[in-house]
Design a protein around this motif. Structure first.
Motif, PDB file in Angstrom:
ATOM      1  N   SER A 638     -34.709  10.981  -6.361  1.00 31.41           N
ATOM      2  CA  SER A 638     -34.053  10.610  -5.973  1.00 31.41           C
ATOM      3  C   SER A 638     -33.390  11.595  -4.211  1.00 31.41           C
ATOM      4  CB  SER A 638     -33.070   9.594  -6.553  1.00 31.41           C
ATOM      5  OG  SER A 638     -32.192  10.649  -7.171  1.00 31.41           O
ATOM      6  N   VAL A 639     -33.444  12.759  -4.821  1.00 28.28           N
ATOM      7  CA  VAL A 639     -33.197  13.851  -4.003  1.00 28.28           C
ATOM      8  C   VAL A 639     -33.613  13.674  -2.604  1.00 28.28           C
ATOM      9  CG1 VAL A 639     -31.808  16.106  -3.986  1.00 28.28           C
ATOM     10  CG2 VAL A 639     -30.647  14.842  -5.934  1.00 28.28           C
ATOM     11  N   GLY A 640     -35.384  14.769  -3.608  1.00 25.84           N
ATOM     12  CA  GLY A 640     -36.523  14.776  -2.430  1.00 25.84           C
ATOM     13  C   GLY A 640     -36.434  13.482  -1.666  1.00 25.84           C
ATOM     14  N   ALA A 641     -36.229  12.309  -2.159  1.00 24.86           N
ATOM     15  CA  ALA A 641     -36.947  11.282  -0.883  1.00 24.86           C
ATOM     16  C   ALA A 641     -35.811  11.410   0.172  1.00 24.86           C
ATOM     17  CB  ALA A 641     -36.533  10.064  -2.101  1.00 24.86           C
ATOM     18  N   ALA A 642     -34.336  11.601  -0.703  1.00 27.24           N
ATOM     19  CA  ALA A 642     -33.126  11.181   0.218  1.00 27.24           C
ATOM     20  C   ALA A 642     -33.934  11.794   1.718  1.00 27.24           C
ATOM     21  CB  ALA A 642     -32.079  11.491  -0.249  1.00 27.24           C
ATOM     22  N   GLY A 643     -33.735  13.356   0.429  1.00 28.04           N
ATOM     23  CA  GLY A 643     -33.632  14.760   1.800  1.00 28.04           C
ATOM     24  C   GLY A 643     -34.597  14.253   2.667  1.00 28.04           C
ATOM     25  N   VAL A 644     -36.085  14.309   2.004  1.00 28.94           N
ATOM     26  CA  VAL A 644     -37.119  14.401   3.779  1.00 28.94           C
ATOM     27  C   VAL A 644     -37.317  13.020   4.191  1.00 28.94           C
ATOM     28  CG1 VAL A 644     -39.684  13.424   3.266  1.00 28.94           C
ATOM     29  CG2 VAL A 644     -39.156  15.217   1.370  1.00 28.94           C
ATOM     30  N   VAL A 668     -30.139  21.277  11.601  1.00 25.40           N
ATOM     31  CA  VAL A 668     -29.953  20.578  10.327  1.00 25.40           C
ATOM     32  C   VAL A 668     -31.397  19.873  10.057  1.00 25.40           C
ATOM     33  CG1 VAL A 668     -28.506  17.873  10.658  1.00 25.40           C
ATOM     34  CG2 VAL A 668     -27.740  19.380  11.914  1.00 25.40           C
ATOM     35  N   SER A 669     -32.037  19.657  10.180  1.00 26.80           N
ATOM     36  CA  SER A 669     -33.221  18.955   9.547  1.00 26.80           C
ATOM     37  C   SER A 669     -33.467  20.570   8.578  1.00 26.80           C
ATOM     38  CB  SER A 669     -34.659  19.251   9.777  1.00 26.80           C
ATOM     39  OG  SER A 669     -35.335  20.172  10.509  1.00 26.80           O
ATOM     40  N   LEU A 670     -34.066  21.964   9.057  1.00 32.12           N
ATOM     41  CA  LEU A 670     -34.129  22.942   7.940  1.00 32.12           C
ATOM     42  C   LEU A 670     -32.870  22.757   6.419  1.00 32.12           C
ATOM     43  CD1 LEU A 670     -35.466  25.400   6.375  1.00 32.12           C
ATOM     44  CD2 LEU A 670     -34.463  26.604   8.146  1.00 32.12           C
ATOM     45  N   GLY A 671     -31.756  22.695   7.195  1.00 30.56           N
ATOM     46  CA  GLY A 671     -30.818  22.696   6.206  1.00 30.56           C
ATOM     47  C   GLY A 671     -30.763  22.082   5.046  1.00 30.56           C
ATOM     48  N   ILE A 672     -30.947  20.903   5.675  1.00 31.46           N
ATOM     49  CA  ILE A 672     -30.780  19.356   4.501  1.00 31.46           C
ATOM     50  C   ILE A 672     -31.888  19.755   3.555  1.00 31.46           C
ATOM     51  CG2 ILE A 672     -31.733  17.133   4.110  1.00 31.46           C
ATOM     52  CD1 ILE A 672     -29.753  16.119   6.855  1.00 31.46           C
ATOM     53  N   LEU A 673     -32.983  19.840   4.010  1.00 34.28           N
ATOM     54  CA  LEU A 673     -34.259  20.536   3.081  1.00 34.28           C
ATOM     55  C   LEU A 673     -33.444  21.503   2.656  1.00 34.28           C
ATOM     56  CD1 LEU A 673     -37.561  20.487   5.633  1.00 34.28           C
ATOM     57  CD2 LEU A 673     -36.499  18.645   4.071  1.00 34.28           C
ATOM     58  N   LEU A 674     -33.266  22.714   2.416  1.00 28.42           N
ATOM     59  CA  LEU A 674     -32.735  23.737   2.115  1.00 28.42           C
ATOM     60  C   LEU A 674     -31.561  22.824   1.021  1.00 28.42           C
ATOM     61  CD1 LEU A 674     -31.862  26.384   4.600  1.00 28.42           C
ATOM     62  CD2 LEU A 674     -33.841  26.930   2.296  1.00 28.42           C
ATOM     63  N   ALA A 675     -30.647  22.117   1.310  1.00 26.21           N
ATOM     64  CA  ALA A 675     -29.674  21.762   0.462  1.00 26.21           C
ATOM     65  C   ALA A 675     -30.461  20.155  -0.734  1.00 26.21           C
ATOM     66  CB  ALA A 675     -28.636  20.597   1.221  1.00 26.21           C
ATOM     67  N   ALA A 676     -31.352  20.049  -0.174  1.00 26.69           N
ATOM     68  CA  ALA A 676     -31.982  18.985  -1.039  1.00 26.69           C
ATOM     69  C   ALA A 676     -33.004  19.924  -2.186  1.00 26.69           C
ATOM     70  CB  ALA A 676     -32.792  17.634  -0.648  1.00 26.69           C
ATOM     71  N   PHE A 677     -33.819  20.515  -1.508  1.00 21.80           N
ATOM     72  CA  PHE A 677     -34.756  21.286  -2.726  1.00 21.80           C
ATOM     73  C   PHE A 677     -34.438  22.226  -3.247  1.00 21.80           C
ATOM     74  CE2 PHE A 677     -37.079  17.670   0.321  1.00 21.80           C
ATOM     75  CZ  PHE A 677     -38.104  17.191  -1.062  1.00 21.80           C
ATOM     76  N   VAL A 678     -33.648  23.034  -2.495  1.00 23.66           N
ATOM     77  CA  VAL A 678     -33.185  25.096  -3.149  1.00 23.66           C
ATOM     78  C   VAL A 678     -31.688  24.327  -4.341  1.00 23.66           C
ATOM     79  CG1 VAL A 678     -33.166  27.223  -2.699  1.00 23.66           C
ATOM     80  CG2 VAL A 678     -34.568  25.892  -0.693  1.00 23.66           C
ATOM     81  N   MET A 679     -31.377  24.197  -3.246  1.00 23.60           N
ATOM     82  CA  MET A 679     -29.675  24.050  -3.729  1.00 23.60           C
ATOM     83  C   MET A 679     -30.264  23.028  -4.697  1.00 23.60           C
ATOM     84  SD  MET A 679     -25.875  23.722  -1.632  1.00 23.60           S
ATOM     85  CE  MET A 679     -26.662  22.470  -1.027  1.00 23.60           C
ATOM     86  N   SER A 680     -29.782  21.494  -4.523  1.00 24.78           N
ATOM     87  CA  SER A 680     -29.836  20.776  -5.549  1.00 24.78           C
ATOM     88  C   SER A 680     -30.712  20.785  -6.644  1.00 24.78           C
ATOM     89  CB  SER A 680     -29.538  19.610  -4.690  1.00 24.78           C
ATOM     90  OG  SER A 680     -28.273  19.500  -3.883  1.00 24.78           O
ATOM     91  N   MET A 681     -31.718  21.281  -6.156  1.00 24.32           N
ATOM     92  CA  MET A 681     -33.036  20.501  -7.290  1.00 24.32           C
ATOM     93  C   MET A 681     -32.700  21.546  -8.457  1.00 24.32           C
ATOM     94  SD  MET A 681     -36.365  18.748  -6.782  1.00 24.32           S
ATOM     95  CE  MET A 681     -35.680  17.839  -5.855  1.00 24.32           C
ATOM     96  N   PHE A 682     -33.103  23.137  -7.275  1.00 28.68           N
ATOM     97  CA  PHE A 682     -32.956  24.379  -8.371  1.00 28.68           C
ATOM     98  C   PHE A 682     -31.932  25.021  -9.527  1.00 28.68           C
ATOM     99  CE2 PHE A 682     -37.363  23.388  -6.103  1.00 28.68           C
ATOM    100  CZ  PHE A 682     -37.865  23.055  -7.067  1.00 28.68           C
ATOM    101  N   LEU A 683     -30.919  25.259  -7.897  1.00 23.78           N
ATOM    102  CA  LEU A 683     -30.088  26.181  -8.077  1.00 23.78           C
ATOM    103  C   LEU A 683     -29.085  25.375  -8.840  1.00 23.78           C
ATOM    104  CD1 LEU A 683     -29.041  29.568  -7.616  1.00 23.78           C
ATOM    105  CD2 LEU A 683     -28.018  28.125  -5.928  1.00 23.78           C
ATOM    106  N   VAL A 684     -28.338  24.663  -8.619  1.00 25.44           N
ATOM    107  CA  VAL A 684     -27.182  23.708  -9.312  1.00 25.44           C
ATOM    108  C   VAL A 684     -27.419  23.568 -11.210  1.00 25.44           C
ATOM    109  CG1 VAL A 684     -25.741  21.755  -9.627  1.00 25.44           C
ATOM    110  CG2 VAL A 684     -26.241  23.438  -7.418  1.00 25.44           C
TER     111      VAL A 684
END
Length: 719
Positions: A638-644, A668-684
């Motif tokens: 869901s995070v990935g889909a919303a981010g994409v 903004v598009s890069l920032g959202i991808l970083l928030a979804a796929f790097v920060m929320s999906m892996f770092l957190v």
């Protein structure tokens, strides 16, 4: 609370939908419009204690032109040689022709020896326009001026170009309108296309368009109503930003709900039970995410720059309305559709085996330290790009090189300093009596001697200043060596030039530095001040929301640190792309605030969804690493889909062909991808797995409320 709400909505869908329909009809029919509550005289200006605004006020008292626009006609020979006496007469005839053409909004047309360059290669014609520089009616006036000038100079050896702020607006209006049409169409196509790809269902794909469209119809009227009731200001541009925000958060909330609904169906729940459970679980996430965004937007009220403060209340109301729709209207519609919302796909009936997110979840659970270092390292590396960060206020840099206004700048540089396009005006006001003209002449020369000042534009009398009828206020128009928008000009107008203007002012007078460079120098100071105030305040308040939601102190701290890192990573990557690879002087001064609005605020949604899922898995009895594994597996899609989807909508701005929109789209598009796929999906998840129970200190939000499932994965080995 949300479970009770879910039952109420799911079992009374027609009543809920009817309620929304009645509210929509009432607001659309009876509410005022945003234009009824817009105050264009205040919303986009600096406070009165800034010097450039004080200079405008003095100009208004003396000359009545503090808010008037101008256009500049730059005339030169086709062979770029010295203008002959006959050429100069032709330029004078051009001014006379324009003066007598009775063009709407044209008040005066002035030229003469004082507008001739020192090398006699360029002569200017100054056209005074009635209205503010951002008045759309002036665009038509510029077009008429160009048509008349073409007729007047036809067959001569002269060529011209109309430039200046209004001319730039005229040249860019078509490009921006085309860009917005492209972006709007691409946004809808991308949302529908990506949702079709994810759900393979036309109904699921059209649900955000229907819901956001309905909320977009209600929100402006509701904002206008509340603005009248509580006397806050909004700006007309809020409408555009509001639509983007609603599509962003609305799509996110719908995706969150549908993914959880589908997951419960796969676990064997009947549609009604599954939907109630989805609202119960996702409702808290949506409410917390909306609260975080509202806080971020309302923090804009702390800004001193009016363009920022006008966004806060309106956007906050729109997000609150969208969150309400997400937990009432959307579940009501889905309740009626049931599993048909996924038609014709059958994927809701079975969970995928060996999916990418399952593999990513397993790796995160087994090697959280590796994942934390890798994901954090990527974000830190991108953030280092901020070392070369510069802001750019140069509106001329946004112009396509083939426009007439851009060509006019090139013509002007043949004979005038670059700053001749928008002189920096120093206003001198006598404390009492009239001004001494000899003292003014000496003062004007001292101002011209300031490094970076290329000269002064003579007044109608040939003197380097112009006085008002009362003789107590004078204006000295200085021509800077660099573009009025360039950082060097801002540094000069807001620094050394002001120092000299104040310290060398004739006795018994007070000086004010105005003009475009002075205004943007103050805008830059206000912008810097606002960023330093708004970001920390919003961060602390969002952390409090997270703390209340999670009943923890530790988790909100590293979640907000991750968000801050995400902001700097986004800006750093944008600096690398546009200043490094693109070789631009800087990125738009508005970009940091836009990244704050769309990446920090909306991107926080993904952190909240993931941390809520981590807590849920812990409550199911899973150890921290298994919880991270399962959170990535179930929350990742869901995070990935919303981010994409959201990143895709902003990426469409790269098709605009306008520099500012391209910067915004990329960032903004890069920032959202970083928030979804790097920060929320892996770092957190990885940091939460490493901290274990300590992440929830001092509370016990991860305390198991149920025994682990009998069929569960083997515990993840220690990294």
């Amino acid at each position: 609370m949300f479970e009770r709400l879910g039952r109420l909505v799911v079992h009374n869908p027609w009543k809920v939908i009817a309620g929304w329909v009645l509210i929509t009809i009432a607001i659309v029919a009876f509410a005022p419009t945003l234009s009824d509550v817009t105050n264009s005289d205040q919303a986009n200006f600096l406070p009165a204690d800034y010097e450039s605004i004080q200079a405008n006020q003095v100009a208004g008292q003396a000359f009545g032109q503090s808010t008037q626009a101008t256009a500049t006609i730059v005339v030169k020979r086709q062979d770029s040689q010295v203008l002959t006496g006959g050429d100069q007469s032709s330029v004078g005839d051009l001014a006379t022709t324009l003066e007598g053409a009775r063009i709407d909004h044209v008040e005066r047309v002035v030229t003469g020896k004082q507008f001739l360059s020192r090398n006699n290669k360029v002569q200017l014609v100054n056209v005074g326009l009635k209205g503010r520089p951002d008045d759309p009616a002036l665009v038509d006036a510029v077009k008429d001026i160009r048509a008349q000038a073409t007729k007047a100079l036809r067959g001569s050896s002269l060529e011209y170009a109309v430039t200046g702020q209004v001319a730039m607006q005229a040249d860019n209006s078509d490009a921006f309108n085309t860009a917005l049409l492209i972006v709007g169409a691409a946004t809808i196509v991308l949302i529908i296309g990506l949702l079709l790809l994810i759900y393979r269902s036309p109904l699921a794909a059209l649900l955000p368009i229907f819901t956001v469209g309905l909320v977009s119809a209600i929100a402006p009227g509701l904002v206008a109503w509340l603005a009248q009731a509580f006397d806050f200001q909004v700006d007309q541009s809020v409408q555009i930003v509001m639509t983007i925000v609603l599509f962003g958060v609305g799509t996110d909330y719908i995706v969150f709900l549908l993914f959880r609904f589908r997951e419960r169906l796969r676990d064997g729940d009947d549609p009604k039970t599954a939907l109630v459970a989805a609202v119960a679980r996702v409702g808290e996430v949506i409410a917390s995410a909306a609260a975080a965004i509202i806080i971020a937007f309302m923090a804009l009220l702390l800004a001193v720059f009016g363009a920022f403060t006008s966004f806060g209340p309106g956007l906050s109301i729109a997000v609150a309305l969208m969150a309400l729709a997400a937990v009432t209207l959307i579940p009501a519609v889905v309740s009626l559709l049931g599993t048909k919302v996924f038609w014709p796909s059958k994927s809701w009936q079975r969970a995928p085996k060996g999916s990418v997110f399952q593999r990513l979840g397993k790796f995160t659970g087994r090697r959280p330290a590796v994942v934390a270092v890798a994901s954090g390292g990527v974000m830190v590396a991108l953030a280092l790009g901020m070392i070369g960060f510069n802001t750019d206020y140069d509106q001329t840099g946004q112009l396509p090189s083939d426009t007439e206004s851009a060509r006019g700048l090139v013509y002007m540089q043949l004979g005038f300093p670059t700053g001749a396009l928008n002189p920096t005006s120093v206003y001198v006001k006598a404390d009492s009596g009239t001004l001494d003209q000899k003292a003014l002449t000496r003062y004007a020369q001292e101002l011209q001697d300031v490094p970076g000042v290329g000269g002064a534009m003579p007044g109608p009398t040939g003197l380097p200043f112009t006085t008002n009828k009362a003789g107590n206020i004078a204006k000295i128009d200085l021509l800077l060596d660099t573009s009025p928008y360039a950082n060097e000009s801002l540094d000069l107008a807001g620094g050394p030039l002001r120092d000299v203007a104040h310290s060398r002012a004739p006795d018994g007078t007070r000086a004010y530095v105005g003009g475009l460079s002075s205004v943007f120098a103050d805008v830059r100071d206000a912008n810097t001040r606002d960023l330093w105030v708004i970001f920390p305040v919003a961060g602390v308040l969002i952390a409090i929301v997270l703390g209340l939601m999670l009943r923890s102190i530790v988790a909100p701290i590293y979640l907000m640190l991750a968000v801050v890192l995400g902001f700097f990573s986004t800006m750093g990557a944008t600096v690398i792309a546009f200043q490094g690879i693109g070789d631009r002087a800087g990125v738009s001064f508005m970009l940091p605030m836009l990244v704050y609005l769309f990446v920090v605020a909306i991107g926080t949604d993904y952190n909240i969804l993931m941390i809520a899922r981590l807590r849920e898995e812990a409550k199911e009895g899973h150890d921290p690493r298994t919880a991270a594994d399962l959170a990535v597996e179930h929350g990742g899609p869901s995070v990935g889909a919303a981010g994409v989807i959201l990143a895709g909508t902003f990426a469409s701005m790269l098709l605009a062909g306008v520099s500012f929109l391209m910067e915004m789209g990329f960032a903004v598009s890069l920032g959202i991808l970083l928030a979804a796929f790097v920060m929320s999906m892996f770092l957190v998840p990885s940091v939460t797995a490493l901290l274990g129970h300590a992440a929830w200190w001092p509370g016990h939000s991860d305390r198991a409320t149920a025994k682990p499932p009998t069929e569960r994965r083997d515990p993840a080995p220690v990294a």
